[in-house]
Design an enzyme around this catalytic site. Sequence first.
Site, PDB file in Angstrom:
ATOM      1  N   ASP A 149     -17.289 -22.916 -27.632  1.00  0.00           N
ATOM      2  CA  ASP A 149     -16.486 -23.925 -26.937  1.00  0.00           C
ATOM      3  C   ASP A 149     -15.299 -24.318 -27.798  1.00  0.00           C
ATOM      4  OD1 ASP A 149     -17.784 -24.489 -24.404  1.00  0.00           O
ATOM      5  OD2 ASP A 149     -19.484 -25.156 -25.622  1.00  0.00           O
ATOM      6  N   ASP A 170     -21.971 -23.904 -16.706  1.00  0.00           N
ATOM      7  CA  ASP A 170     -21.891 -24.494 -18.049  1.00  0.00           C
ATOM      8  C   ASP A 170     -21.954 -26.009 -17.975  1.00  0.00           C
ATOM      9  OD1 ASP A 170     -21.296 -25.145 -20.670  1.00  0.00           O
ATOM     10  OD2 ASP A 170     -19.281 -24.277 -20.658  1.00  0.00           O
TER      11      ASP A 170
HETATM   12  C1  DX5 Z   1     -18.745 -28.775 -22.439  1.00  0.00           C
HETATM   13  C2  DX5 Z   1     -19.008 -27.382 -22.963  1.00  0.00           C
HETATM   14  C3  DX5 Z   1     -20.405 -26.904 -22.779  1.00  0.00           C
HETATM   15  C4  DX5 Z   1     -21.436 -27.786 -23.401  1.00  0.00           C
HETATM   16  C5  DX5 Z   1     -22.824 -27.333 -23.095  1.00  0.00           C
HETATM   17  O1  DX5 Z   1     -17.411 -29.059 -22.530  1.00  0.00           O
HETATM   18  O2  DX5 Z   1     -18.175 -26.452 -22.305  1.00  0.00           O
HETATM   19  O3  DX5 Z   1     -20.539 -25.558 -23.193  1.00  0.00           O
HETATM   20  O4  DX5 Z   1     -21.250 -27.909 -24.776  1.00  0.00           O
HETATM   21  O5  DX5 Z   1     -23.700 -28.246 -23.658  1.00  0.00           O
HETATM   22  P1  DX5 Z   1     -24.960 -28.840 -22.884  1.00  0.00           P
HETATM   23  O6  DX5 Z   1     -25.809 -27.665 -22.516  1.00  0.00           O
HETATM   24  O7  DX5 Z   1     -25.563 -29.729 -23.887  1.00  0.00           O
HETATM   25  O8  DX5 Z   1     -24.433 -29.548 -21.673  1.00  0.00           O
HETATM   26 ZN    ZN Z   2     -18.502 -24.186 -22.570  1.00  0.00          ZN
END
Ligand code: DX5
Ligand code: ZN
Length: 220
Positions: A37, A180
């Site tokens: 990310d 996601d």
């Molecule tokens: C949010 C990110 C995600 C997130 C996923 O902006 O794109 O990839 O970090 O984390 P969880 O699974 O904890 O929602």
């Molecule tokens: Zn992401």
Amino acid sequence: MENKTLIAPSILGVSEENLNLVCTNLINAGSDLIHFDVMDGQFVSNTSFTGKEIDIVSALTNDSIIDVHLMVNDVKAYLDRFMKKHVKLLTFHYEATYSQDINALISYVHDKGYEVGLAVSPDTPIEVLKPYLDKIDLALIMSVVPGKGGQKFMPIALDKLAYLAKEKKEHNYSYLIEVDGGINNETCEEAKNAGAEVLVAGSYILKSENYKERVDILKR
Ligand code: DX5
Ligand code: ZN
């Protein structure tokens, strides 16, 4: 035959000194991709990886397993920064491209030998992706507001996943459907039923002592 679900753990929040160990364990746990990310402090208010962390993960594998999610305004600059060894996919946000030519960006990534994805945030109607569905390798549906991990899954993502699955079937498109945000043992069921083929999961996997158990639960 049904295709198997791919699991892409998000390593957002893993410190640089822990990346090697965490990613080794994630790969050994059967992860299909490692989700990076990338945040620029503009498209979203937080900042994260700068690009050099890719080399640490890249050194752990012989395969192209890195799934880069660019939450940035200056797409071209960040594409250049993240076009590295063992990167499979580079995904940027539709919302970031108001002054940038999406078709040109897609061609640019393909010409450099990488796969390309387009992402939509929860407030964006899925139909905006329609003109690009025949050209992209992945469509990413955000099921939380981009910017941080650990948020709750937003059901608004489900209709979008179903739309992508329907379009893919009808037109024989080849893109993968990725979801996601807020994915866990419960929300993964709804997401998969709606059409998700790649599950990104941050906290659900990374907060566990046993990555393999979590990866296996999401896969089944
Ligand atoms: C949010 C990110 C995600 C997130 C996923 O902006 O794109 O990839 O970090 O984390 P969880 O699974 O904890 O929602
Ligand atoms: Zn992401």
